[in-house]
Design an enzyme around this catalytic site. Sequence first.
Site, PDB file in Angstrom:
ATOM      1  N   GLU A   1       0.850  -1.185   0.000  1.00  0.00           N
ATOM      2  CA  GLU A   1       0.000   0.000   0.000  1.00  0.00           C
ATOM      3  C   GLU A   1       0.885   1.234   0.000  1.00  0.00           C
ATOM      4  O   GLU A   1       1.930   1.265   0.644  1.00  0.00           O
ATOM      5  CB  GLU A   1      -0.919   0.002   1.232  1.00  0.00           C
ATOM      6  CG  GLU A   1      -1.972   1.088   1.200  1.00  0.00           C
ATOM      7  CD  GLU A   1      -3.052   0.865   2.256  1.00  0.00           C
ATOM      8  OE1 GLU A   1      -3.955   1.711   2.343  1.00  0.00           O
ATOM      9  OE2 GLU A   1      -2.977  -0.141   2.985  1.00  0.00           O
TER      10      GLU A   1
ATOM     11  N   ASP B   1      10.270   9.979 -10.090  1.00  0.00           N
ATOM     12  CA  ASP B   1      10.035   9.315  -8.801  1.00  0.00           C
ATOM     13  C   ASP B   1      10.878   8.050  -8.670  1.00  0.00           C
ATOM     14  O   ASP B   1      10.399   7.003  -8.230  1.00  0.00           O
ATOM     15  CB  ASP B   1       8.545   8.983  -8.650  1.00  0.00           C
ATOM     16  CG  ASP B   1       8.133   8.788  -7.190  1.00  0.00           C
ATOM     17  OD1 ASP B   1       8.875   9.234  -6.295  1.00  0.00           O
ATOM     18  OD2 ASP B   1       7.059   8.205  -6.950  1.00  0.00           O
TER      19      ASP B   1
END
Length: 350
Positions: A48, A166
Amino acid sequence: MAFRSMICCGNSFDRKGEGKKQTKWRIFSLKELHAATNNFNYDNKLGEGRFGSVYWGQLWDGSQIAVKRLKVWSNNAELEFVVEIETLGRVRHKNLLSLRGYCAEGQERLIVYDYMPNLSLLSHLHGHHSTECLLDWNRRMNIAIGSAEGIAYLHHHATPRIIHRDIKASSVLLDSDFQAKVADFGFAKIMPDGATHVTTRVKGSLGYLAPEYAMLGKASESCDVYSFGILLLELASGKKPLVKLGQTAERTITDWALPLVCERKFDELADPQLNGKYVEEELKRVVIVALICAHSQPEKRPTMLEVVGLLKGESKEKFAVLENDKLFKSPQPTDDRSAVDDGSDIISEE
């Protein structure tokens, strides 16, 4: 939004011959993905993050998939969803995560990828796989070179050029053979022809951001090079991008590593999990390349094509020049400092 018209015919192809065949991917139904993931069962959850959750699934033909399910519908989530699909639809490389398809029904936004059995680099360096010591030195070198080749493809071979924005340990996934697959393209930016940079709102992960990007919002390929330098140091040392010094104090991994390189104490830089089993020349090469990549001045950083050559040991003369760079001539100040900047719009590592 007309998602079906977003990518023409569900086909993508490699413009530099990474594979001559066309890559097929498709639109999945929500019902199909519910069935594959056992209704997004908690036991199927792989992880997650800021975007939502990733679930393991199995299709009717037995093939395994990973399904990224966005947390909540919002304009930002929608944009990230579209950016990731469009970016992955443009590229094909052995070191980039392959897109299997997507689902956009109602407010559900899901992206389907090939399943990576060995999860992420983050899980092996700092997560629940870290105690298993599965990353020997040979695997680490292959991961470093493979991820560098994937990013170099985005910068130099994709048309148009793509900035990832990223690069971090959780964005490098590992297949069954521990081959690196660069993933997480939600913040990716397309570089206009002839542009040296794009000015944009700052996105990324704390500890990996190039200073010119964090302070001025100037994004370029060089920002990815900086982030990759931090990732290389992390891979070699097993330390996180921000090294804790106490309850509140922390410093960057570069501030920790640079004085040791200046004093040629490379053995103190190696991850203790390696138990001294590494190739000394390769460790030195990785660390020096990492620190040059993470140079505070963008013009001093190499390109990702140069990084690939350096990591492979193909550019011995160039490496000798880097090794004698003034950056490594005298110890740098290592004052403790907090790396938290509450005034920026930075997504911290999760």
